[in-house]
Each structure stands twice: as structure tokens, then as C-alpha cells.
Design an enzyme around this catalytic site. Structure first.
Site, PDB file in Angstrom:
ATOM      1  N   THR A   1       0.827  -1.203   0.000  1.00  0.00           N
ATOM      2  CA  THR A   1       0.000   0.000   0.000  1.00  0.00           C
ATOM      3  C   THR A   1       0.862   1.253   0.000  1.00  0.00           C
ATOM      4  O   THR A   1       0.590   2.206  -0.747  1.00  0.00           O
ATOM      5  CB  THR A   1      -0.936   0.003   1.226  1.00  0.00           C
ATOM      6  OG1 THR A   1      -1.735  -1.186   1.188  1.00  0.00           O
ATOM      7  CG2 THR A   1      -1.826   1.217   1.226  1.00  0.00           C
TER       8      THR A   1
ATOM      9  N   CYS B   1      -8.598 -22.267  -8.604  1.00  0.00           N
ATOM     10  CA  CYS B   1      -9.537 -21.138  -8.586  1.00  0.00           C
ATOM     11  C   CYS B   1     -10.211 -21.055  -7.217  1.00  0.00           C
ATOM     12  O   CYS B   1     -10.837 -22.007  -6.771  1.00  0.00           O
ATOM     13  CB  CYS B   1     -10.596 -21.293  -9.668  1.00  0.00           C
ATOM     14  SG  CYS B   1     -11.861 -20.014  -9.541  1.00  0.00           S
TER      15      CYS B   1
ATOM     16  N   CYS C   1     -16.869 -15.568 -10.298  1.00  0.00           N
ATOM     17  CA  CYS C   1     -15.516 -15.002 -10.300  1.00  0.00           C
ATOM     18  C   CYS C   1     -15.386 -13.878  -9.264  1.00  0.00           C
ATOM     19  O   CYS C   1     -16.256 -13.024  -9.142  1.00  0.00           O
ATOM     20  CB  CYS C   1     -15.211 -14.468 -11.699  1.00  0.00           C
ATOM     21  SG  CYS C   1     -13.590 -13.718 -11.854  1.00  0.00           S
TER      22      CYS C   1
ATOM     23  N   CYS D   1      -6.205 -17.268 -12.645  1.00  0.00           N
ATOM     24  CA  CYS D   1      -6.249 -18.106 -13.848  1.00  0.00           C
ATOM     25  C   CYS D   1      -5.466 -17.474 -14.990  1.00  0.00           C
ATOM     26  O   CYS D   1      -4.805 -18.161 -15.760  1.00  0.00           O
ATOM     27  CB  CYS D   1      -7.696 -18.381 -14.249  1.00  0.00           C
ATOM     28  SG  CYS D   1      -8.724 -16.911 -14.406  1.00  0.00           S
TER      29      CYS D   1
END
Lengths: 544, 249
Positions: free
Chosen positions: A336, A490, A513, A519
């Protein structure tokens, strides 16, 4: 149908820490130097600012101090100072507390939610006159004369699954800008195009990545120890696989618990999701959250390549910033502060190009400004740690890290190179099967009940945003050789092998998703292309 | 014809609802909020009336705190001519909202009040009916089709086991059901313009509406989680379980 065109000075893709920092700095400079007409527009694919942000997060406020020095008075949601660092080496039965490495010491840092911080940064930006449009995804780069980027176009809406316009079709809009900042985060879909198109990574090693999976829990007041920070190495991973767990107490009875695994892992049976679930069952972790209530779940890929893998940030017509440029410091597990700083530097550079004055000398361009900044020296010092783990595993990596850090002070006269993640998988036949425990419904959960807590949603009636370059590769290569690893890695259950009349085929549940991009990174033949779906689709994270 | 559309800001329909640990309500802090989907359908219908030249002025109204402006921006971007926020800090009850909407409808001399059939947060399904009652206007609830013609409005209503078509004299109150239409996507240029437009503000005091709650909420609890299913070996076992465990036959 012709697309409407809107002209502005600067368009920024992505309302994360780097994009919002750039926007804030630009408008601060504009006000300071009497250029209040400077138009800055931020597009965000999530339905609101922060909805697609996922991070640990223990945040080093260095860049925030620089950008908004009075952030504490303005009520920034960083209210839990890190007070205790624990670094644990986990074994299956037990754990060993190790001295906390220098890079993981968090004195002066804050535990919180980066999503909440971004929401707050968004408010600050809007108050300065930045126009933020959540729910609008930048899906296409626009090019002007001489091949320079000339802005972005937003995604068409109301397209049917076959790509033809449906009854609610609205063409996207062209946002033309003199300067386009890509702040999409790790593996941004437009960022990938400019990196390839302008060969920004010509002199860089391949980028490497990790996947982070995170849950937020609410625990009893008695069990809550605000500011406690735990990092782990070892179990449940074997010593060849890079990764580790984190657990942070923050806010009102909240605990973030998560696990990061390097995407250079080799065993196609390895499920990052299941490793994360198993991680929570370790007594040293379980004791923090047991009896609590799980509030949310999400996953996101992160960049781990360091300076070796950084592309050039500037390209004709624009710049990459933040994780889109690969600026995370993996040794500190923090990005960050570097992301925000790159946004600030980009704004300083741009403002001067826009004909404005500024008290920063930025004539040399963003790449040089970054090299001259603390970001670069910080990343330089950490550059050999991650590749050492990739080469020599957990023990060798830890030994090397100690030598590199304490003997050479991060200034070893060599640089270990990085390798791409996607070709690291072993053949299924060579890999050891992994058996994962059955979820208990209290501490560990089945995948789909977790995905449910990401609040993800996609309009089913649209073209699939996960595109296969070769439609046969999932069966011919992925299934035959690697046992369909996309169905294993996934973290949202998007990919499934189903039996059809003509044999097995890959079914893509795109609606599940969570926009983690794993992926796009890990597919062995780089066959899966992650593209933005309709704006506003995807997870809705709160406090992630 | 002047049309008033009511829009409520609720927890986004995709978000998992979490009951607060103390049972006083649901968690709304740091939770994504958006317009009630049924209200968006009402708004879409009104915008279509405007496009067809039936509606001459389209007024979007919400009741809520400053955060509620967001749903009015969306309404303006969809095609509302004006937006009014009635400023309240505490979440009002349906009767309060109905009284506020009725007061605005009178003040603005609207011909049609078009609302969502219910809000997805409290599922009360009362505001439209109460608004009609307070105004003394006819009502057509659960509309799946709406035709305005010569001072009258024909409403096809979704009812149990079929459809009912009624005709109301204007002014009237109509509430939108799911099948009335599919709301359009908001366009970016429209959103950009909507951001710059004014939002009018009213207060319950100025509208002369009594905001005292009439219903006391005692407790909010989460639904009992569903038990996992079991596979039975044969019909006999199924019958046995239905008879002895479930006690349904």
C-alpha cells in the site's frame, strides 16, 4: 453504434490506493497552483470504491503521511496501531515462535481494512474535485496519433452471451485524455496490454505472483487483542512451496485471517483454498477465531517479482502505478505504501507535463523519479529474498534471507533472477496427490459457501469475461497433463470439468468469479484471458 | 402528466445480510447500499412514460440521510427531471414515509405516484397502499403492465394464480412488480451530468409530517440455518422418516 466521446485531462483506471493517491495529489497541486480547471476522472469496475479491494492489511502510513498529513484528524479508518508482532514457524503439531525478521516488524504501522481506507481516500478525492465513477469498467485502450495511448473506453453494457447487442444494449463511452494512468492492481487487463504492446518489460525478469485468500471474522470481546499481528511460515505447505499465513486483530472485534501462496508452486493438486482452510485448524491460529463468526471471504493475486520484474512505468500517453507496475514489497508483505507513493510521484510528474508548476523537480520522468525515491531503495533491499525461497525452499530461503539482510544489509552484489509462474506445474502423473480434510462448518467451510460471502455477482446474460485463446487446450493440455489445475486453484469455483456427450469439457461459471486474476497468471499455456465484465459486476467486499 | 417516483436506499441485493450481535437490527456500517430494485423498476417505467411523451415532469423522491443522495443521482442519470431528498436521520417506518410522499405529492400536484411494490430490506409492502389511503387516491399494486390513457391508468396486477387488470382514475398510486420492465443501464455521460445537478432538500417539519414511530421493533434474529439433507436408502426409510422424524404424514 457510435460511441460518445468525453475529453478530460487525466483518466485513471482503478480506485485503489495508487489511483486514488494520484488523483488526490493531482487535484491538490491543481488547487495549489491555480489550475482548478484540471479534470481528473477515476473509473472503478467495482460497484463502489473499495468493493474490489482485498489486502491483509498492516499498513505503513508513510505515504499517507505525505499525501494527507492530517489523516488522523480527518478520521481515516486506520485506528488500530500494530502493537505486537508474532512470527511463527508452524509444524503439523505445534509451532515455534521465531524472532520476528526486521522486514516483518510493524512498529508505527496500522492494522485495518484497505477497502475501508480506499473508501475514505475516495471521499477525500471527491472533496478535492476528483470525479470517481464506480460501476464503470475500463475495458479497452484507445490509441491516438503515433501509437500513443489516448484514453480508455468503458465496456459496452447489455451485450448478450454471444456478443450481439441485447434489448438493453448501451455502447461504451470513450474517455479521451492526454494522460492515462493504469492503476488496476496486480495483473490488470489493460496494464498487461500496454506492458506487452510497448515492451515495457523488455529489460525485466518475468513477473511472479502469489494468491492471497482472506476471511474476516468477528470474535468475542474477550478473545480480541487489537493490534496483534501474527505471521506464519511452514505448515500446511511443504518446504518447497513458498507461502505463509497471516492473522491480524483490528477494529471492533474483527480478525483478518488469510494465507498467501506463491504461484510458482509445482503440485497441480495443490488447492490454495484448501490450504487456507487447513491453516485455520492449527492450534496457534484456531485459538484466535474459534467460536467467532465468519463475516466475509475473498481472494486476490498479488505481485511478488520485486524490482527485477518491474516493467518501465511510463509508456506513450500514460503510466502504470501501484501493483499494476509490480511495486509490492514481498519481504514486508506490504504494497500500500509503495503503491500510494508511485501514485504521488506519477501525479507530480504529470502535473509538470500538463504545464503546471510544482515544487517537485520531476522533469526526468516517472521511472527516474521512482528510482530516486525510497520506494526503489526499499524494493532493492528486498529483491533477493523471494527468489531465494523459490530456489532453495523454506530452509534455504530463510538462511539466505538472514545472510542477505544481516550480513549484506540488502546490498549483496548480485541479483537473483525470477522465473515465470505458469510453466512451473509438474505433470499430474509426477505429482503427489493431496488429500484435504472435510470442512467442519464451524472453522472450515466448503468452497461455495465461502464464495457466497464474497457477495460476488455477475449479470448472467453477458459474454463470458474469461476467454479461452484455444478452446481445446483445457481438455487436451490442462486436463490430460495437469488434471485441470484451474478447477483446483480457482478460489471461487469458476472452473469445472463436466461430462458431456462428446467427452469431458470445461464449464466456466463466470458468475462466481471474484476477480483475483489467478487463472490469467497460472494457466499452464496462458490460455485463459481475464477481461473485465460489465461494470459493477464482481465481488462486493466490505472491510477487506 | 406529472409523475413522482419514490426511491429507497437499501442494502444491495447481492450482499449477505448480517444481524447485529445484539439483535437490534442488521449491520449497515461499511455495507454496500444501492437503490431498492423494485424502485428502479418504477423509475424505469416513469422514464419510459417520459420518453413516450406521457409524462411531462418526472420527480424522484427519497427519504433518508445524506448518503441517500446516491440513489437520487442514479435516478437523475436514468432520466428524472428533479430530485428531492427528505432529510431524516433515523430510518423511518412505512407510515412515516407514506405521509411524507403524500405531502410531496400534494405540494407538487402530481398525477401519478409510482413506487416499488416493497423494499427488499424490510419487505413491508405497505408504503404504496398507505400513500394511496392518505391521499384518498385509487391504488394499483403489483403492476406488471401500465397503460396511461385519457386521465386513466390501466394496471395489470400480479395476483395469486394469475393476472388482474384494473382501471384507475388519475391521480393514483401504482406500485411496480418485478415483471413490469427491466431497468436500463445507467450511462456514464448521464451520470457525469447527474453529479452536477442540484438535489432539492425538504424536511418532515416543513412538510408537516409527524415522524413518530408507530411500531416498536423488539428483536431481529437470523433465520435458523437449514439442516443438511440426508440420502435415504429406499422408500421405506423415506416413509419412516417422514412419519416419525418429520411428523408430516
Amino acid at each position: 453504434m457510435e460511441r460518445e466521446q468525453i475529453e478530460m485531462d487525466v483518466v485513471i483506471v482503478g480506485a485503489g490506493p495508487s489511483g486514488l493517491s494520484a488523483a488526490i495529489r493531482l487535484r491538490q497541486l491543481a488547487r495549489e497552483w491555480g489550475r482548478d480547471d484540471l479534470s481528473v476522472c477515476v473509473l472503478e469496475k467495482g460497484p463502489e470504491v473499495g468493493a474490489h479491494i482485498l489486502s491483509g492489511a498492516v499498513i505503513d502510513p508513510r505515504s499517507l503521511d505525505e499525501l494527507i498529513p492530517d489523516w488522523r484528524d480527518r478520521g481515516a479508518p486506520l485506528q488500530t496501531p500494530a502493537v505486537a508482532d508474532h512470527f511463527l514457524l508452524l509444524r503439523e503439531h505445534g509451532s515455534l515462535r521465531l524472532p520476528t525478521p526486521h522486514s516483518l516488524r510493524n512498529d508505527g504501522h496500522y492494522v485495518g481494512s484497505l477497502g475501508n481506507l480506499c473508501r475514505w481516500l475516495g471521499e477525500q478525492a471527491e472533496a478535492l474535485g476528483v470525479d470517481i465513477y464506480p460501476g464503470f469498467a475500463a475495458s479497452e485502450l484507445l490509441y491516438g496519433d503515433h501509437g500513443a495511448v489516448r484514453g480508455v473506453a468503458t465496456a459496452d453494457t447489455g451485450l448478450q452471451p454471444d456478443g450481439t447487442p441485447g434489448p438493453r444494449y448501451e455502447p461504451g463511452v470513450e474517455l479521451l485524455a492526454g494522460h492515462t494512468l493504469l492503476a488496476e492492481g496486480c495483473r490488470g487487463s489493460l496494464s498487461q496490454q500496454v506492458i506487452a504492446g510497448y515492451e515495457l518489460d523488455r529489460d525485466a525478469d518475468p513477473q511472479t505472483y502469489g494468491i492471497g485468500i482472506k476471511e474476516v471474522w468477528e470474535v468475542d470481546e474477550a478473545a480480541h487483542r487489537p493490534g496483534t499481528v501474527v505471521h506464519t511460515a511452514g505448515w500446511p505447505l511443504d518446504t518447497r512451496t513458498y507461502g505463509g499465513g497471516f492473522l491480524y486483530h483490528f477494529g471492533e472485534r474483527k480478525v483478518s485471517v488469510g494465507f498467501v501462496i506463491g504461484l510458482d508452486y509445482t503440485n497441480p493438486h495443490l488447492s490454495p483454498y484448501q490450504e487456507m482452510q487447513r491453516f485455520k485448524t492449527h492450534p496457534a491460529i484456531r485459538s484466535h477465531i474459534e467460536g467467532g463468526r465468519r463475516l466475509s471471504y475473498g481472494a486476490r493475486a498479488l505481485v511478488e517479482g520485486g524490482v527485477q520484474s518491474c516493467p518501465k512505468l511510463e509508456f506513450p500517453g500514460g503510466m502504470l502505478v501501484g501493483d499494476a507496475a509490480g511495486l509490492l514489497n514481498v519481504g514486508r508483505i506490504k504494497g500500500t505504501h509503495t503503491a500510494m507513493k508511485s501514485g504521488i510521484l506519477a501525479a507530480d510528474t504529470l502535473f509538470e507535463r500538463l504545464g503546471g508548476e510544482s515544487d517537485q523537480a520531476m522533469a526526468t520522468g516517472l521511472d527516474q523519479a521512482l528510482v530516486d525515491s525510497w520506494v526503489w531503495s526499499e524494493l532493492q533491499r528486498a529483491r533477493n529474498i523471494r527468489p531465494a525461497f523459490a530456489r532453495w525452499g523454506l530452509w534455504g530461503g530463510m538462511a539466505y534471507a538472514a545472510v542477505d539482510t544481516y550480513l549484506f544489509g540488502g546490498r549483496a552484489p548480485w541479483t537473483l533472477s525470477q522465473r515465470a509462474d505458469h510453466d512451473r506445474l509438474q505433470r499430474q502423473s509426477d505429482a503427489k496427490p493431496i488429500e484435504y480434510p472435510v470442512p467442519d462448518g464451524k472453522l472450515t467451510f466448503p468452497l461455495l459457501s465461502s464464495v457466497h460471502l464474497s457477495n460476488t455477482n455477475h449479470d448472467e446474460n453477458q459474454p463470458c469475461h474469461l476467454q479461452l485463446r484455444d478452446p481445446d487446450a483445457p481438455i487436451r493440455v490442462n486436463l490430460a497433463e495437469f488434471g485441470a489445475p484451474e478447477t483446483v486453484y480457482c478460489p471461487a469455483g469458476v472452473y469445472e470439468i463436466v461430462d458431456g456427450d462428446e467427452g469431458p469439457r470445461l464449464h466456466i461459471n463466470a458468475a462466481n468469479c471474484v476477480h483475483c486474476k489467478t487463472c490469467d497468471i497460472k494457466d499452464p499455456t496462458q490460455n485463459i484471458q481475464w477481461r473485465v465484465p460489465q461494470g459493477g459486476d464482481g465481488p462486493i467486499y466490505s472491510e477487506m | 402528466m406529472k409523475v413522482l417516483v419514490g426511491v429507497k436506499r437499501v442494502i444491495d441485493y447481492n450482499v449477505n445480510i448480517r444481524v447485529k450481535a445484539d439483535g437490534t437490527g442488521v449491520e449497515t456500517e461499511n455495507v454496500r447500499m444501492s437503490a431498492n430494485p423494485f424502485d428502479e423498476i418504477a423509475m424505469e417505467e416513469a422514464v419510459r412514460m417520459k420518453e413516450a411523451g406521457i409524462c411531462s415532469e418526472l420527480l424522484a423522491v427519497t427519504v433518508g440521510d445524506e448518503g441517500s443522495q446516491e440513489v437520487l443521482r442514479t435516478a437523475l442519470a436514468m432520466g428524472a427531471d428533479r430530485a428531492i431528498r427528505i432529510n431524516v436521520e433515523v430510518s423511518p417506518q412505512p407510515l412515516n414515509v407514506a405521509a411524507l410522499l403524500a405531502a410531496v405529492a400534494r405540494e407538487e400536484a402530481v398525477d401519478l405516484v409510482l413506487l416499488g411494490k416493497q423494499a427488499i430490506d424490510d419487505d413491508a409492502n405497505q408504503t404504496g397502499q398507505m400513500t394511496a389511503a392518505l391521499l384518498g387516491w385509487p391504488q394499483g399494486t403489483f403492476a406488471s403492465e401500465l397503460i396511461v390513457d385519457d386521465g386513466r391508468v390501466r394496471v395489470a396486477r400480479e395476483i395469486d394464480g394469475g393476472q388482474q387488470t384494473i382501471e384507475l382514475e388519475l391521480p393514483a398510486v401504482v406500485t411496480a412488480d418485478l415483471r413490469l420492465n427491466e431497468p436500463r443501464f445507467v450511462k456514464l455521460p448521464a451520470m457525469m451530468k447527474a453529479k452536477k445537478r442540484p438535489i432539492e432538500e425538504r424536511t418532515p417539519e416543513a412538510l408537516g409530517v409527524d415522524m413518530r414511530p408507530r411500531v416498536e421493533r423488539i428483536k431481529v434474529t437470523e433465520p435458523v440455518p437449514r439442516k443438511a439433507g440426508v440420502l435415504v436408502a429406499d422408500v421405506d426409510e423415506l416413509l419412516d422418516k417422514l412419519r416419525n422424524e418429520a411428523g408430516v404424514i
